[in-house]
Design an enzyme around this catalytic site. Structure first.
Site, PDB file in Angstrom:
ATOM      1  N   LYS A   1       0.856  -1.180   0.000  1.00  0.00           N
ATOM      2  CA  LYS A   1       0.000   0.000   0.000  1.00  0.00           C
ATOM      3  C   LYS A   1       0.895   1.234   0.000  1.00  0.00           C
ATOM      4  O   LYS A   1       1.930   1.257   0.676  1.00  0.00           O
ATOM      5  CB  LYS A   1      -0.889  -0.028   1.246  1.00  0.00           C
ATOM      6  CG  LYS A   1      -1.873   1.125   1.362  1.00  0.00           C
ATOM      7  CD  LYS A   1      -2.743   0.981   2.597  1.00  0.00           C
ATOM      8  CE  LYS A   1      -3.742   2.128   2.739  1.00  0.00           C
ATOM      9  NZ  LYS A   1      -4.612   1.983   3.916  1.00  0.00           N
TER      10      LYS A   1
ATOM     11  N   SER B   1      -9.536   2.268   3.211  1.00  0.00           N
ATOM     12  CA  SER B   1      -8.680   3.007   2.306  1.00  0.00           C
ATOM     13  C   SER B   1      -7.719   2.112   1.521  1.00  0.00           C
ATOM     14  O   SER B   1      -7.065   2.576   0.587  1.00  0.00           O
ATOM     15  CB  SER B   1      -7.858   4.021   3.117  1.00  0.00           C
ATOM     16  OG  SER B   1      -6.993   3.355   4.051  1.00  0.00           O
TER      17      SER B   1
ATOM     18  N   SER C   1      -9.913  -0.300   7.408  1.00  0.00           N
ATOM     19  CA  SER C   1      -9.387  -0.130   6.051  1.00  0.00           C
ATOM     20  C   SER C   1      -8.683  -1.338   5.449  1.00  0.00           C
ATOM     21  O   SER C   1      -8.275  -1.299   4.289  1.00  0.00           O
ATOM     22  CB  SER C   1      -8.444   1.079   6.005  1.00  0.00           C
ATOM     23  OG  SER C   1      -9.173   2.270   6.182  1.00  0.00           O
TER      24      SER C   1
END
Length: 489
Positions: free
Chosen positions: A76, A151, A175
């Site tokens: 990420k 997210s 998330s």
């Protein structure tokens, strides 16, 4: 190849039936071929990946490789990666090349897992749909009209589409688990402090927690073995006894006490999602698990408390992005005040600005006691609810989100509605507990995740329950029809 588990890929590499370079090129080709449709990556790093794959092959040839050596992965774009752009999905860091590795990146680099690139995300991890990214929204592989969650939506979409066997994620209010649910993969948020936050760009420091996102519980167990580690550079990092999270995967769950809170199945939950979750719980009952009714009476206060506390921490953490030291700087500032205000106004997106303003307000003189202090008291009540519930059960099960993935653009003008997508995940972050999402079925051809929550340090038990569920179901093996080699649900 992209439908194989990490264990199966490891066996191929260890037996020399395929090389890491070949495997890495295979996934790089898939990214090039398919990601234009998904937008799950911000940065692709083919040169770095192939260099690491060559080193991995040398270790595999020497016979001293780790089981994860040579398996490609992605991070990420919130984890600093030496020499690679680390943007946090924001214009503010669009030009930032990290000068060091996050602790998690260092750990996985040490195992010679080739880094394919950095995945898309909501700006500074603020969002539940990956629509607030400066680089555009990521699409859900199961339905290109739908969001992938957030997210960590880029990581979830990349894994679900078979662009990468595993990707790292972070979980501040859900998330990892919410995008895992929306994209039909498995993702675990361990106990707060189990994985180092060093080099992970902060949103809300007392909530943020890294974790793995992969196809199955077994894959996540392998990865958690590599990611959980004490780090003296992180003051919140925990010194924990070393655990092999794969060791108890096959333990029988007969006699397991499953807590089912009535609060999880009340107003706001899609009836079809409730049906899927109850069917999943019934599967575990068939294996000898016992249902126990528990109560989380302060559950309904969690979202309100979170959206005071997390923005308060964000307003402090993001104050460092001022246009002076690194990151975006406005053009031709007239003076220092103009430099600060225009750099931040131009560098941050709407959702980040909204949360900074809310946080600054909650911490301001005259409002601290009324909002921030009260929210901290609610946080303690939520934690105490879980502590009491676990006196009578081993794990708590329920839905990850009230609905399946919603459509792109559906909630962008309604922040409160967006925030409620994390209704069931946020309480876990307030308490710092471990929790996991595993695929449990579909509603309107969009995936639905089963939420497993355990006491502190119960990751092995959560993974065991998830793995046993996945032994009698195949939801985690299904992939979108349009993806090459996919199997329609």
């Amino acid at each position: 190849m992209h439908n194989l588990s990490i264990k199966e890929l490891s066996a191929l590499l260890q037996s020399k039936k395929i090389s890491s370079v070949e495997l890495t090129r295979y996934f790089l080709d898939r990214i090039q071929k398919l990601d234009a449709e998904l937008n799950s990556f911000v940065t692709i790093t083919p040169e770095l990946a192939l260099q690491m794959a060559e080193v991995a092959d040398a270790k595999l040839a020497a016979g001293n490789a780790h089981p994860l050596t040579g398996i490609p992965m992605a991070h990420k774009d919130i984890f600093c990666t030496d020499g690679v752009k680390t943007s946090c999905g924001s214009k503010m860091l669009d030009n930032f090349i990290a000068p060091y590795d996050a602790h998690v990146v260092t750990q996985l680099k040490a195992l010679d897992m080739p880094i394919l690139g950095k995945t898309n995300m909501d700006e500074f991890a603020m969002g539940s749909s990956t629509e607030s990214s400066y680089y555009g929204a990521t699409k859900n592989p199961w339905d290109l009209k739908a969001v992938p969650g957030g997210s960590s939506g880029g990581s979830a979409a990349a894994v679900a589409a078979g662009l990468v066997p595993f990707a790292s994620g972070t979980d501040t209010g859900g998330s990892i688990r919410q995008p895992a649910s929306f994209c039909g993969i498995s993702g675990i948020k361990p106990t707060y402090g189990a994985i180092s936050r060093f080099g992970m760009i902060s949103y809300a420091s007392s909530f943020d927690q890294g974790g793995p996102m992969a196809r199955s519980a077994e894959d996540n167990a392998w990865l958690l073995n590599a990611m959980v580690d004490f780090d003296e550079r992180d003051s919140t990092s925990l010194k924990m006894d070393k655990v092999d999270y794969t060791a108890s995967l096959n333990d029988a769950i007969k006699g397991l006490r499953i807590g089912v809170p009535a609060e999880y199945f009340g107003e706001g939950l899609d009836p079809e999602v409730a049906k899927v979750i109850k069917q999943a719980i019934a599967e575990l009952e068939k294996q000898g698990a016992e249902l126990v009714e528990v109560h989380l009476p302060n559950q309904h206060l969690a979202v309100s408390a979170y959206y005071v506390l997390a923005p308060a921490e964000a307003s402090s953490n993001l104050s460092r992005f001022d246009g002076v030291r690194y990151g975006y700087r406005c053009e031709n500032p007239q003076d220092l005040n103009d430099l600060y205000t225009r750099s931040r106004a131009e560098g941050f997106g709407a959702e980040v600005k909204r949360r900074i303003m809310v946080g600054a307000y909650a911490l301001s003189a005259g409002y601290y006691d009324a909002y921030y202090l009260k929210a901290q008291k609610v946080r303690r009540l939520v934690r105490d609810d879980f502590t009491k519930a676990f006196e009578s059960c081993d794990v708590i099960l329920g839905p990850v989100a009230p609905t399946p993935a919603f459509n792109l653009g559906e909630k962008t003008d309604d922040p409160v509605s967006m925030y409620l997508a994390d209704l069931y995940t946020i309480p876990v972050n307030l308490a710092g507990l471990p929790a996991m999402s595993v695929p449990a079925g579909f509603v309107n051809e969009r995936p639905v995740g089963l939420h497993l929550v355990g006491p502190y340090f119960s990751e092995a038990k959560i993974l065991n329950v998830a793995h046993q569920y996945q032994q009698v179901t195949d939801w985690h093996k299904q992939t979108p029809e349009w993806i090459e080699g996919g199997r329609q649900a």
